[in-house]
Write a protein that holds these residues in place. Structure first.
Motif, PDB file in Angstrom:
ATOM      1  N   PHE A   1       6.721   6.621  -4.476  1.00 36.36           N
ATOM      2  CA  PHE A   1       7.719   6.019  -3.598  1.00 36.36           C
ATOM      3  C   PHE A   1       8.442   7.098  -2.791  1.00 36.36           C
ATOM      4  O   PHE A   1       8.821   8.141  -3.300  1.00 36.36           O
ATOM      5  N   GLY A   2       8.637   6.803  -1.505  1.00 42.65           N
ATOM      6  CA  GLY A   2       9.359   7.702  -0.615  1.00 42.65           C
ATOM      7  C   GLY A   2       8.470   8.582   0.226  1.00 42.65           C
ATOM      8  O   GLY A   2       8.947   9.228   1.164  1.00 42.65           O
TER       9      GLY A   2
ATOM     10  N   SER B   1       8.207   3.013   4.909  1.00 41.62           N
ATOM     11  CA  SER B   1       9.438   2.473   4.331  1.00 41.62           C
ATOM     12  C   SER B   1       9.214   1.023   3.949  1.00 41.62           C
ATOM     13  O   SER B   1       8.989   0.180   4.797  1.00 41.62           O
TER      14      SER B   1
ATOM     15  N   ILE C   1      11.356  -0.642   1.700  1.00 34.22           N
ATOM     16  CA  ILE C   1      12.543  -1.105   0.981  1.00 34.22           C
ATOM     17  C   ILE C   1      12.746  -2.608   1.179  1.00 34.22           C
ATOM     18  O   ILE C   1      13.123  -3.330   0.253  1.00 34.22           O
TER      19      ILE C   1
ATOM     20  N   MET D   1       9.692   1.756 -10.129  1.00 32.93           N
ATOM     21  CA  MET D   1       9.518   2.599  -8.946  1.00 32.93           C
ATOM     22  C   MET D   1       9.168   3.997  -9.449  1.00 32.93           C
ATOM     23  O   MET D   1       9.897   4.566 -10.263  1.00 32.93           O
TER      24      MET D   1
ATOM     25  N   LEU E   1       8.719   7.863  -8.750  1.00 27.11           N
ATOM     26  CA  LEU E   1       9.136   8.931  -7.840  1.00 27.11           C
ATOM     27  C   LEU E   1       8.024   9.967  -7.710  1.00 27.11           C
ATOM     28  O   LEU E   1       7.464  10.415  -8.717  1.00 27.11           O
TER      29      LEU E   1
ATOM     30  N   LEU F   1      16.889   7.891  -4.867  1.00 22.99           N
ATOM     31  CA  LEU F   1      15.829   6.956  -5.250  1.00 22.99           C
ATOM     32  C   LEU F   1      16.130   6.322  -6.608  1.00 22.99           C
ATOM     33  O   LEU F   1      15.867   5.128  -6.814  1.00 22.99           O
TER      34      LEU F   1
ATOM     35  N   ALA G   1      13.033   3.409 -13.148  1.00 26.53           N
ATOM     36  CA  ALA G   1      12.695   4.602 -12.376  1.00 26.53           C
ATOM     37  C   ALA G   1      11.827   5.520 -13.223  1.00 26.53           C
ATOM     38  O   ALA G   1      12.215   5.904 -14.329  1.00 26.53           O
TER      39      ALA G   1
END
Length: 640
Positions: A540-541, A545, A547, A558, A560, A581, A592
């Motif tokens: 993610f990121g 995008s 979101i 999610m 990272l 995040l 996360a």
């Protein structure tokens, strides 16, 4: 003049008028018979041409259906091939029995080959034998070539016949001019009829000539005209020692447009692409459609490879402008291959092959434009070998999995593993995932590869469960899987086969896979969620995008990306991104997960930031399945 003389003149005039009328009648009869003969012959030619066109269409439909079935064997791909098998036989039989001698001879010659191809296709449908598919594909290519040649020959016969008819009409008009002196009005009227008929013949001849050398959908030159013009241009280039370039342009993801919006939208897109290609080149250049979404651009007198590359870049820029199709705005991209004469080849057919090789290199490398190099042949052969070997590796079960543990950030307790595919090549040894995963993605193998990994991971999860260890497992999902609504059903079958709770399986998806077709992706993800499978957004990121889609998709975690996590203790920017995040995940009620944890300081920083799960070499490197249970036991003892 006496009465007798007047009477004689009247008789002569009557006789002359009678002769004139007889002549006109004879000419009219001659014209009528000629018109009927021409019409009957043209009708026969058109009937044969329509039959041949239908044969070609059936062969193309069967070939496309075969390609789809070879890519993915599902009910939706088997049915079109079953429906198309043997569809052209009726037309071939009609041509053999009722066609002109030349048509009958060709049809009689093709019938055994078509019947053999039909049996081969039926065998492939029944068994899925790859060699049978290859044999059928080669037979389709031979049939298509011979039928196309026959169609072209018929068009040329029609044109020649119409020209002969026009010459006969010219002789008929000379006779009409003589008859016009006897009866100007009748001959004039009859002459107008003939002139109108002549114009119709010429229009038909011009139409036939145009259709024989131009693509019906786009109006661009076809392969026949391209070959003729390229032969002339190559001869001129060699004589004057000036560079000639041939560009092959292929659209990216055109099949997705056809599959998602329908063939009508695909045709509209091809027309707009044809217009843009024509705008991007000079009036002296030739733009042709080779078939499907593939085009060719002939650039005589281009001067150098640099100039040809500039034209190719200009073409890509023209294609990149958004396209609006029935209210939908789409982005179009393409790949261009460049070959030059005489530098790369002095033969037109070979030049076409070289440009095609360069185009596939541009598509494979995602470079947009590629200029032909002799090494491309070697690279192309290597790539084809890799595709074949990977397909066999999947079919024969040569791939295996390693598992990297994941732990809760606050307590360190192990909460699952991620399954990672490995390939032990019989001659090359261990092949890295970043080498064979792109091959799978680019050549339609990512879906069977994903199913293979899910199946193997669930089988191992079942073995651990039987040994007393409940170990949730995560599997990366190829983007193509999210574009097929039958994927949740496939996952459900695998879960049922291994008798596991769906909650033990987490499917990791990328942002780009969602964005490429969000509506269909959301539908597929909803189906997976209804099974009870956990969903994770991977990396993610780093992608698009997405979101806004977090609200509409019921994802659970999610993940990272390691590019942010690895340096978060030494880079303030990465640290800020990680904290943002993690906060975003908490606000959406997601777990996360941080990958790429390489040291204790990073682990501690993640725990303080509120991250839920960590994964990385500091916890454990990916382990073979047989070592996982021992590692779990050691970890549990150390943790206690």
């Amino acid at each position: 003049m006496s009465f007798g003389e007047n009477r004689g003149t009247a008789r002569v005039a009557t006789a002359g008028l009678t002769v004139g009328l007889l002549v006109l009648t004879g000419l009219a009869l001659w014209s009528s018979i000629s018109a009927q003969t021409t019409t009957a012959y043209v009708r026969q030619l058109n009937e044969a041409g329509e039959r041949w066109s239908r044969v070609l269409e059936h062969v193309n439909v069967a070939d496309n259906a075969l390609s789809d079935l070879r890519t993915a064997r599902t009910e939706q791909t088997v049915r079109p091939l079953e429906n198309s098998v043997g569809a052209a036989r009726g037309d071939l039989e009609w041509l053999s029995a009722n066609g002109r001698p030349s048509d009958a001879a060709v049809a009689s010659r093709l019938l055994p080959l078509y019947d053999q191809t039909t049996e081969t296709l039926r065998g492939f449908i029944a068994t899925g034998d790859a060699p049978q598919a290859d044999q059928a594909a080669l037979a389709h290519s031979s049939l298509r070539r011979q039928v196309s040649t026959t169609i072209g020959a018929n068009w040329l016969d029609t044109t020649e016949y119409l020209r002969t008819a026009d010459e006969q009409n010219s002789q008929l008009r000379i006779a009409q001019i003589v008859a016009f002196a006897v009866d100007a009005v009748l001959v004039g009227l009859f002459g107008m009829v003939l002139l109108g008929y002549r114009r119709k013949l010429l229009r038909q001849a011009a139409k036939n000539e145009h259709e024989a050398h131009h693509d019906a959908l786009t109006g661009l030159a076809n392969r026949t005209l391209l070959a003729r013009r390229m032969e002339q241009a190559v001869a001129k280039a060699r004589k004057k020692d000036e560079a000639l370039a041939l560009l092959i342009v292929d659209l990216d993801r055109f099949k997705e447009v056809n599959d998602s919006l329908g063939h009508h939208s695909g045709d509209l897109l091809l027309r707009q692409v044809a217009n843009r290609l024509s705008w991007a080149v000079r009036d002296t250049d030739l733009v042709a459609r080779l078939g499907g979404d593939e085009f060719a651009v002939l650039l005589p007198g281009v001067g150098s490879a640099e100039n040809a590359t500039m034209v190719a870049e200009k073409i890509l820029t023209a294609l990149a402008m958004p396209v609006t199709l029935e209210g939908l705005e789409l982005e179009v991209a393409g790949s261009v291959g460049v070959a030059l004469c005489p530098a790369d080849s002095g033969d037109g057919a070979e030049l076409l092959r070289h440009a095609d090789s360069a185009m596939y290199a541009a598509k494979r490398d995602k470079s947009g434009v590629a200029v032909y190099d002799a090494r491309l042949h070697e690279r192309g052969a290597t790539h084809l070998t890799a595709v074949t070997e990977l397909r066999h590796a999947i079919d024969r079960g040569e791939l295996f999995l390693h598992y990297q543990p994941k732990a809760l950030a606050d307590t360190g307790a192990v909460c699952g593993v991620e399954a990672l595919a490995r390939w032990n090549h019989p001659t090359r040894g261990l092949v890295r995932p970043d080498e064979f995963i792109p091959v799978a993605e680019e050549n339609g193998l990512i879906e069977p590869l994903t199913r293979y990994v899910i199946d193997a991971a669930l089988r191992q999860c079942r073995a651990w469960s039987d040994a007393g260890w409940e170990v949730p497992v995560s599997v990366n999902v190829g983007a193509a899987c999210l574009h097929h609504t039958e994927f949740p059903g496939d996952v459900a079958d695998l879960i049922k086969r291994h008798g596991l709770p769906a909650r033990l399986l987490t499917l990791e998806i990328t942002e780009s896979a969602i964005i490429s077709d969000p509506d269909r992706a959301v539908e597929v993800l909803r189906g997976l969620t209804e099974l009870g499978v956990r969903l994770s957004i991977d990396d993610f990121g780093t992608g698009y995008s997405s979101i806004s889609y977090l609200r509409s998709m019921r994802v659970h975690e999610m993940k990272l990306d390691r590019s942010f996590v690895t340096h978060m203790c030494t880079d303030a920017g990465d640290s800020a991104i990680v904290h943002a995040l993690v906060a975003l995940a908490r606000n959406f009620g997601l777990q996360a997960v941080a990958e790429g944890v390489e040291d204790q300081d990073t682990w501690t920083a993640l725990a303080e930031a509120g991250c839920d799960v960590v994964q990385g070499y500091f916890l454990s490197e990916p382990l073979p399945a047989e070592e996982v249970v021992a590692w779990l036991g050691d970890r549990a003892a150390a943790h206690a």
